[in-house]
Design an enzyme around this catalytic site. Sequence first.
Site, mmCIF file in Angstrom:
data_model
loop_
_atom_site.group_PDB
_atom_site.id
_atom_site.type_symbol
_atom_site.label_atom_id
_atom_site.label_comp_id
_atom_site.label_asym_id
_atom_site.label_seq_id
_atom_site.Cartn_x
_atom_site.Cartn_y
_atom_site.Cartn_z
ATOM 1 N N ASP A 40 -6.961 -4.573 -4.847
ATOM 2 C CA ASP A 40 -6.809 -3.187 -4.187
ATOM 3 C C ASP A 40 -5.480 -2.747 -4.856
ATOM 4 O OD1 ASP A 40 -7.748 -5.299 -2.785
ATOM 5 O OD2 ASP A 40 -7.841 -4.029 -1.113
ATOM 6 N N ASP A 88 0.833 -1.306 -0.034
ATOM 7 C CA ASP A 88 0.212 0.065 0.055
ATOM 8 C C ASP A 88 0.836 1.135 0.006
ATOM 9 O OD1 ASP A 88 -2.641 -0.760 -0.255
ATOM 10 O OD2 ASP A 88 -2.805 -1.365 1.514
#
Length: 380
Positions: free
Chosen positions: A163, A97
Site C-alpha cells: 500500500d 500513511d
Amino acid sequence: MTANDREWVDKTKKLILEKESLVADRTGDKIPYTTVNGIFDDKSDVRDINWWTNGFYGGMLWLMFKETGDEKYARMAKNIADKISVCFDRYYQLDHDMGFLWLPTDVASYRLTGDENGRRRGLHAANILAGRFNPAGNYIRAWNDGIGKENGPTSNVGWCIIDCLMNLPLLYWASKETGDPRFKHVAMLHADMAIKNFLREDGSVNHIVEINPETGEFVQSFGGQGYGLGSSWTRGQSWALYGFLLSYLYTGEKRYLKASEKVADYFVSCIPESGLIPVDFRQPKEPAYEDSTAAAIASCGLLELAKANPSNASKYEEAALKMLKALTEKRCNFTDKTDNILEYCTASYHANDHHFAIIYGDFFFMEAIFKLAGSDFKVW
Ligand code: GLY
C-alpha cells in the site's frame, strides 16, 4: 472510447456531481469512513483523527471543487485539513500513511488554491514519512507496534506493505516543491525494494513483507488483508499497479513503468467475466466476497497506464471500462437515500464485516470517472 462509452461517462459524471452536492450539504464537517443506515459516520473525533482514510472525503471535495468551482467544497475541504492537522500533535499514531492523509487534503489545497498552510503541512508530513525510512533494508516502515512504545522492542519494526507505494508521491512532491532531492531518493529506494521483495514472477504482489531491520535481508511475507500466505489481495494488487506507475510518472524511470505493466497484465488476466472484483484473486469460490474499492483503484491506475503507454492503451482502457461499467450497473447507489455511492467494499478478507460502504471506494470511483471525462487534476 466509443460514442456510447462517452455518453455513459457523461451520464455517470452528472449523477456523481448531483449526488455529491446533496451529500456535501448534509455531511457538514464530518470526516466519513463508512455509513450507518446509509448516512456517513464521523471520524473527526480526536481519538479517531489519525485514521488512515481521513483524507479521502477532503479529496472528494477537492475533486468536486475542480469540476464545479463551487467554493463550498473548498471551504469544507480546508476545514477537514485543519482538523487532521491535530495528527501532528498525536505523533505516536502517525505511520506510513502520511500520503493518504495529506495528499488529498493539504497538498490538493496548495495545488488548487496556492494555500500556504497546505504547503507547510504537506512538507511537514513528507518529513515524517521520510523519517520512517530504514536504510539497512531500504524500506519505509509500516505501522507502529504500540502507542507510545516507539523505543521499546517491537515485533513489526521490519514490516513494510505494498500500500505504501501510494504514499510515495508525497515524497516526490516534496522534492519538486523544495528542490531537495532527498525525499525523491527515499521514495525510489523504497520503490526499488518493492520491486525486489513484493513483485512476484507472475505479476502478483505480496501484501506484507518483513525485512531484517539490522541487516536488510528479506525475512518472510504475510497474507495480510488477503486470503492467506501467497494469495493475491486485490486491493494490494491495485495499490501496486497504480503506485508503481506513479513512481514512473514522477521519475521517468522505465523500471517502474515495467513493474506497473507487469502487475496490470496480471490483474487484467484475472478480471472475472462479471467485471466485479473479489477480495482476493486466490480466494475460494465461496463465500464470494467482493471488493469494489479494488476495482475503482485499479481502474484509476489502468487509465493512467493507458496514457503512459499508448501502444497498450486500448487493453488497459478496456479493462478499466469493464470494471467501472460493472460497478455503475451493479454496485453504485446514485439515489439520495445513501451518502455513499459505491457498495460491496471490503476492508479485509478475514474481517467480520464485508460488503459495506468505504469512503476511498467513492474517492477512486470519482477519480476514475472524472479522468475518463477528461480531468487532468492529480491528487497523487
Ligand atoms: N492501506 C490499507 C488498505 O488498503 O486497507
